[in-house]
Design a protein around this motif. Structure first.
Motif, PDB file in Angstrom:
ATOM      1  N   LEU A 376     -12.590   2.478   2.664  1.00  9.70           N
ATOM      2  CA  LEU A 376     -12.061   3.551   1.479  1.00  9.70           C
ATOM      3  C   LEU A 376     -10.930   4.424   2.323  1.00  9.70           C
ATOM      4  CD1 LEU A 376     -12.446   5.121  -0.872  1.00  9.70           C
ATOM      5  CD2 LEU A 376     -14.084   6.487   0.254  1.00  9.70           C
ATOM      6  N   ALA A 377      -9.908   4.217   1.490  1.00 13.05           N
ATOM      7  CA  ALA A 377      -8.556   4.690   2.119  1.00 13.05           C
ATOM      8  C   ALA A 377      -8.473   6.110   1.069  1.00 13.05           C
ATOM      9  CB  ALA A 377      -7.509   3.937   1.872  1.00 13.05           C
ATOM     10  N   THR A 378      -8.714   7.215   1.574  1.00 14.50           N
ATOM     11  CA  THR A 378      -8.653   8.458   0.864  1.00 14.50           C
ATOM     12  C   THR A 378      -7.241   9.115   0.533  1.00 14.50           C
ATOM     13  OG1 THR A 378      -9.027   9.897   2.840  1.00 14.50           O
ATOM     14  CG2 THR A 378     -10.919   8.980   1.483  1.00 14.50           C
ATOM     15  N   ASP A 379      -6.233   8.387   1.465  1.00 13.38           N
ATOM     16  CA  ASP A 379      -5.060   9.102   1.288  1.00 13.38           C
ATOM     17  C   ASP A 379      -3.620   7.677   2.038  1.00 13.38           C
ATOM     18  OD1 ASP A 379      -2.725  10.765   0.791  1.00 13.38           O
ATOM     19  OD2 ASP A 379      -2.901  11.755   2.884  1.00 13.38           O
ATOM     20  N   GLY A 380      -2.630   7.777   1.304  1.00 18.68           N
ATOM     21  CA  GLY A 380      -1.798   6.954   1.890  1.00 18.68           C
ATOM     22  C   GLY A 380      -1.573   5.738   0.946  1.00 18.68           C
ATOM     23  N   LEU A 381      -2.364   5.430   0.182  1.00 17.89           N
ATOM     24  CA  LEU A 381      -2.264   4.200  -0.836  1.00 17.89           C
ATOM     25  C   LEU A 381      -2.606   4.889  -2.383  1.00 17.89           C
ATOM     26  CD1 LEU A 381      -3.911   1.319   1.142  1.00 17.89           C
ATOM     27  CD2 LEU A 381      -1.394   1.444   0.241  1.00 17.89           C
ATOM     28  N   LYS A 382      -2.009   3.967  -3.256  1.00 18.79           N
ATOM     29  CA  LYS A 382      -2.436   3.980  -4.637  1.00 18.79           C
ATOM     30  C   LYS A 382      -2.975   2.941  -5.202  1.00 18.79           C
ATOM     31  CE  LYS A 382       1.358   7.351  -5.507  1.00 18.79           C
ATOM     32  NZ  LYS A 382       2.506   7.570  -6.354  1.00 18.79           N
ATOM     33  N   ALA A 383      -3.618   3.072  -6.190  1.00 17.83           N
ATOM     34  CA  ALA A 383      -4.292   1.702  -6.734  1.00 17.83           C
ATOM     35  C   ALA A 383      -3.462   0.944  -7.457  1.00 17.83           C
ATOM     36  CB  ALA A 383      -5.396   2.120  -7.991  1.00 17.83           C
ATOM     37  N   GLY A 384      -3.333  -0.436  -7.097  1.00 10.70           N
ATOM     38  CA  GLY A 384      -2.576  -1.448  -7.770  1.00 10.70           C
ATOM     39  C   GLY A 384      -1.516  -1.653  -6.815  1.00 10.70           C
ATOM     40  N   GLU A 385      -1.430  -1.066  -5.747  1.00 11.42           N
ATOM     41  CA  GLU A 385      -0.337  -1.610  -4.321  1.00 11.42           C
ATOM     42  C   GLU A 385      -1.089  -2.767  -3.822  1.00 11.42           C
ATOM     43  OE1 GLU A 385       2.157   2.047  -3.085  1.00 11.42           O
ATOM     44  OE2 GLU A 385       0.318   2.446  -2.404  1.00 11.42           O
ATOM     45  N   THR A 386      -0.087  -3.356  -3.384  1.00 10.85           N
ATOM     46  CA  THR A 386      -0.369  -4.818  -2.644  1.00 10.85           C
ATOM     47  C   THR A 386      -0.235  -4.690  -1.073  1.00 10.85           C
ATOM     48  OG1 THR A 386       0.267  -6.225  -4.791  1.00 10.85           O
ATOM     49  CG2 THR A 386       0.278  -7.125  -2.304  1.00 10.85           C
ATOM     50  N   VAL A 387      -1.365  -5.196  -0.354  1.00 13.86           N
ATOM     51  CA  VAL A 387      -1.500  -4.900   0.808  1.00 13.86           C
ATOM     52  C   VAL A 387      -1.323  -6.218   1.516  1.00 13.86           C
ATOM     53  CG1 VAL A 387      -2.247  -2.602   1.018  1.00 13.86           C
ATOM     54  CG2 VAL A 387      -3.737  -4.573   1.059  1.00 13.86           C
ATOM     55  N   VAL A 388      -1.077  -6.513   2.941  1.00 11.70           N
ATOM     56  CA  VAL A 388      -1.055  -7.485   3.417  1.00 11.70           C
ATOM     57  C   VAL A 388      -2.615  -7.799   4.295  1.00 11.70           C
ATOM     58  CG1 VAL A 388      -0.230  -8.911   5.642  1.00 11.70           C
ATOM     59  CG2 VAL A 388       1.384  -7.782   4.021  1.00 11.70           C
ATOM     60  N   VAL A 389      -3.093  -8.644   4.301  1.00 14.62           N
ATOM     61  CA  VAL A 389      -4.499  -8.813   4.846  1.00 14.62           C
ATOM     62  C   VAL A 389      -4.228  -9.733   5.887  1.00 14.62           C
ATOM     63  CG1 VAL A 389      -6.666 -10.049   4.469  1.00 14.62           C
ATOM     64  CG2 VAL A 389      -5.547  -9.192   2.374  1.00 14.62           C
ATOM     65  N   SER A 390      -4.498  -9.252   7.059  1.00 18.00           N
ATOM     66  CA  SER A 390      -4.786  -9.792   8.566  1.00 18.00           C
ATOM     67  C   SER A 390      -3.335  -9.943   8.795  1.00 18.00           C
ATOM     68  CB  SER A 390      -5.582 -11.015   8.853  1.00 18.00           C
ATOM     69  OG  SER A 390      -6.886 -11.229   8.555  1.00 18.00           O
ATOM     70  N   PRO A 391      -2.450  -8.931   9.068  1.00 18.81           N
ATOM     71  CA  PRO A 391      -1.059  -9.105   9.368  1.00 18.81           C
ATOM     72  C   PRO A 391      -0.800  -9.871  10.732  1.00 18.81           C
ATOM     73  CG  PRO A 391      -1.856  -6.581   8.710  1.00 18.81           C
ATOM     74  CD  PRO A 391      -3.034  -7.543   9.014  1.00 18.81           C
ATOM     75  N   PRO A 392      -0.109 -10.716  10.717  1.00 21.42           N
ATOM     76  CA  PRO A 392       0.327 -11.541  11.869  1.00 21.42           C
ATOM     77  C   PRO A 392       1.147 -10.583  12.932  1.00 21.42           C
ATOM     78  CG  PRO A 392       1.773 -12.194  10.250  1.00 21.42           C
ATOM     79  CD  PRO A 392       0.858 -11.319   9.543  1.00 21.42           C
ATOM     80  N   PRO A 393       0.850 -10.957  14.291  1.00 20.36           N
ATOM     81  CA  PRO A 393       1.649  -9.929  15.278  1.00 20.36           C
ATOM     82  C   PRO A 393       3.334  -9.966  14.947  1.00 20.36           C
ATOM     83  CG  PRO A 393       0.133 -11.599  16.247  1.00 20.36           C
ATOM     84  CD  PRO A 393       0.263 -12.053  14.899  1.00 20.36           C
ATOM     85  N   GLU A 394       3.801 -10.815  14.269  1.00 20.59           N
ATOM     86  CA  GLU A 394       5.177 -10.974  14.285  1.00 20.59           C
ATOM     87  C   GLU A 394       5.926 -10.099  13.124  1.00 20.59           C
ATOM     88  OE1 GLU A 394       4.070 -14.758  12.120  1.00 20.59           O
ATOM     89  OE2 GLU A 394       3.520 -13.444  14.107  1.00 20.59           O
ATOM     90  N   LEU A 395       4.877  -9.453  12.251  1.00 23.91           N
ATOM     91  CA  LEU A 395       5.137  -8.717  11.019  1.00 23.91           C
ATOM     92  C   LEU A 395       5.400  -7.395  11.436  1.00 23.91           C
ATOM     93  CD1 LEU A 395       5.297  -8.896   7.933  1.00 23.91           C
ATOM     94  CD2 LEU A 395       2.846  -7.740   7.947  1.00 23.91           C
ATOM     95  N   LYS A 396       6.759  -7.004  11.018  1.00 20.49           N
ATOM     96  CA  LYS A 396       7.263  -5.531  11.393  1.00 20.49           C
ATOM     97  C   LYS A 396       7.540  -4.710   9.877  1.00 20.49           C
ATOM     98  CE  LYS A 396       6.843  -6.667  15.784  1.00 20.49           C
ATOM     99  NZ  LYS A 396       5.726  -6.153  16.650  1.00 20.49           N
ATOM    100  N   ALA A 397       7.874  -3.774  10.298  1.00 21.02           N
ATOM    101  CA  ALA A 397       8.307  -2.911   8.935  1.00 21.02           C
ATOM    102  C   ALA A 397       9.793  -3.333   8.641  1.00 21.02           C
ATOM    103  CB  ALA A 397       8.277  -1.280   9.474  1.00 21.02           C
ATOM    104  N   GLY A 398       9.812  -3.657   7.476  1.00 20.70           N
ATOM    105  CA  GLY A 398      11.120  -4.170   7.103  1.00 20.70           C
ATOM    106  C   GLY A 398      11.111  -5.628   7.009  1.00 20.70           C
ATOM    107  N   SER A 399      10.096  -6.391   7.480  1.00 15.77           N
ATOM    108  CA  SER A 399      10.247  -7.706   7.491  1.00 15.77           C
ATOM    109  C   SER A 399       9.999  -8.409   6.036  1.00 15.77           C
ATOM    110  CB  SER A 399       9.143  -8.376   8.248  1.00 15.77           C
ATOM    111  OG  SER A 399       9.050  -7.916   9.523  1.00 15.77           O
ATOM    112  N   THR A 400      10.769  -9.391   5.912  1.00 19.41           N
ATOM    113  CA  THR A 400      10.641 -10.233   4.579  1.00 19.41           C
ATOM    114  C   THR A 400       9.410 -11.026   4.574  1.00 19.41           C
ATOM    115  OG1 THR A 400      13.148 -10.348   4.241  1.00 19.41           O
ATOM    116  CG2 THR A 400      11.780 -11.929   2.939  1.00 19.41           C
ATOM    117  N   VAL A 401       8.629 -10.846   3.668  1.00 15.41           N
ATOM    118  CA  VAL A 401       7.228 -11.695   3.481  1.00 15.41           C
ATOM    119  C   VAL A 401       7.364 -12.631   2.322  1.00 15.41           C
ATOM    120  CG1 VAL A 401       5.878  -9.594   4.586  1.00 15.41           C
ATOM    121  CG2 VAL A 401       6.059  -9.830   2.047  1.00 15.41           C
ATOM    122  N   ALA A 402       6.445 -13.642   2.556  1.00 12.74           N
ATOM    123  CA  ALA A 402       6.167 -14.686   1.360  1.00 12.74           C
ATOM    124  C   ALA A 402       4.596 -14.870   1.319  1.00 12.74           C
ATOM    125  CB  ALA A 402       7.107 -15.961   1.614  1.00 12.74           C
TER     126      ALA A 402
END
Length: 405
Positions: A376-402
């Motif tokens: 349960l995330a009580t702050d920082g996220l809104k319903a309907g937003e998409t999150v990355v599951v099991s982020p890989p180590p090379e994933l950084k803020a601003g990275s392009t994802v597919a």
């Protein structure tokens, strides 16, 4: 004085003794190319999309019901749905329905050209009237024959007539009686033909077989409809489709490995994909004794205990099979449910990577307790937003994802 200012040849510096000017140009060009190549390499490798798996977070209280032992997805279906057609081939002269119309049982939906049927019905009714008139004539003849027989009997008693005359009068009564019997049978036959003509005439009027809602209009005025399929595409086989909204239920496919957990009358909770906040109480009607070998699933019928105009056929639905009857639950804690694999502990606190416009954004969150298999995330996220599951180590803020295939 001028001689003193002259420089001896031994003391002069030779011009052109250093590196040629063109060499410096080559060096500068190579440096520019190297910098451009490095920038291009950084752009290609630094902006290469990172393949990730994503999930959409939902508000707490919108997920599977508490006490759910199994979940499955399916569709809303109608137990009573009919494509209405005429029982004869004819040309449509009137269509009185359209999509969305509510109809009652027996309501007229369309009419066919009934000119020939009307003439046939009139002829059959005329035959009935003719047979009835013939019967009336024979009954009058019977009354006369019976009177003649009585007079002959009186005369025979006094010896004033012959035995033959008396027998002839008795035969006349029997003959007319037989003709009356035949006339009655003729009336019955004519009435039967009239009823048949009336039924055929009624076939020209298409009526609703039950209360429902029109979901499709399949024919227009001037088209020919027939209860039998005809080639060429010029003949319609139906006027429209009617659905009995009271017969709506849910069909779900349950993995055959878990079908033993599903029992008739088992309580359920259904949530429509279109209305995730509407939790519909339901129960299992039956487990269909047939499996799909391709999907390894078994179909289960689920009855809905609440219905309104939001419920329409073919809607997607999620069904939670409950161990016990659901009781009034406490108000859920505000927040969203996040897969635990999406939460990372980087830079000193829990965070997730939110995908927006195909780019990853690191978002710090505040965590509450566990809700089933979710965090349960009580702050920082809104319903309907998409999150990355099991982020890989090379994933950084601003990275392009597919998304992973």
């Amino acid at each position: 004085m001028l001689k003193e200012l002259r420089i001896d040849g031994a003391q002069r510096e030779e011009r052109g003794g250093g590196a040629p000017t063109w060499l410096w140009g080559v060096v500068a060009g190579a440096a520019v190319l190297a910098l451009a190549g490095g920038a291009a390499w950084w752009w290609i490798t630094g902006n290469k999309p990172v393949a990730v798996q994503t999930a959409t977070v939902r508000a707490n209280g919108q997920g599977p019901a508490a006490g759910a032992v199994l979940q499955a997805t399916g569709y809303v279906t109608a137990r009573r749905m009919a494509t209405v057609s005429a029982q004869m081939t004819g040309t449509l002269t009137e269509v009185l329905i359209d999509e969305g119309f509510k109809v009652k049982k027996g309501q007229v939906l369309a009419r066919l050209d009934d000119t020939g049927l009307k003439a046939g019905l009139a002829a059959a009714e005329a035959q009935v009237r003719t047979a009835e008139a013939n019967l009336g004539q024979l009954r009058a003849q019977l009354a006369q024959a019976q009177a003649d027989e009585r007079r002959q009997a009186e005369l025979a008693a006094s010896g004033m007539t012959t035995r033959q005359s008396r027998e002839q009068s008795a035969t006349a009564v029997k003959t007319v009686s037989a003709q009356i019997e035949a006339a009655q049978r003729q009336i019955e036959a004519a009435q039967a033909q009239a009823r048949q003509a009336r039924v055929n005439f009624d076939y020209a009027t298409v009526r609703a077989p039950f209360d429902g809602v029109v979901t499709a209009r399949a024919a227009q005025v001037g088209e020919i409809i027939s209860p039998l399929s005809a080639g060429g595409g010029f003949t319609r086989t139906g006027v429209g489709t009617i659905v009995d909204m009271d017969s709506l239920e849910v069909n779900v496919d349950v993995n055959e490995a878990y079908i033993a957990q599903v029992k008739p009358d088992m309580p359920c909770e259904a949530v429509l994909d279109a209305y995730p906040d509407w939790k519909i109480p339901a129960h299992v009607v039956a487990v269909i004794p047939s499996a799909d070998r391709g999907k390894a699933t078994v179909k289960v019928r689920v009855a809905l205990e609440q219905k309104d105009d939001r419920l329409v056929p073919d809607m997607g639905v999620r069904v939670s099979f409950l161990a016990t009857k659901p009781q009034a639950a406490a108000k859920p804690v505000p927040g969203v449910l996040v897969p635990p694999e999406a939460v990372v502990d980087r830079e000193g606190g829990p965070a997730v990577f939110v995908v927006q416009d195909n780019r990853a954004e690191r978002r710090a969150i505040k965590l509450g307790g566990d809700v089933g298999k979710f965090r349960l995330a009580t702050d920082g996220l809104k319903a309907g937003e998409t999150v990355v599951v099991s982020p890989p180590p090379e994933l950084k803020a601003g990275s392009t994802v597919a998304n992973k295939e």
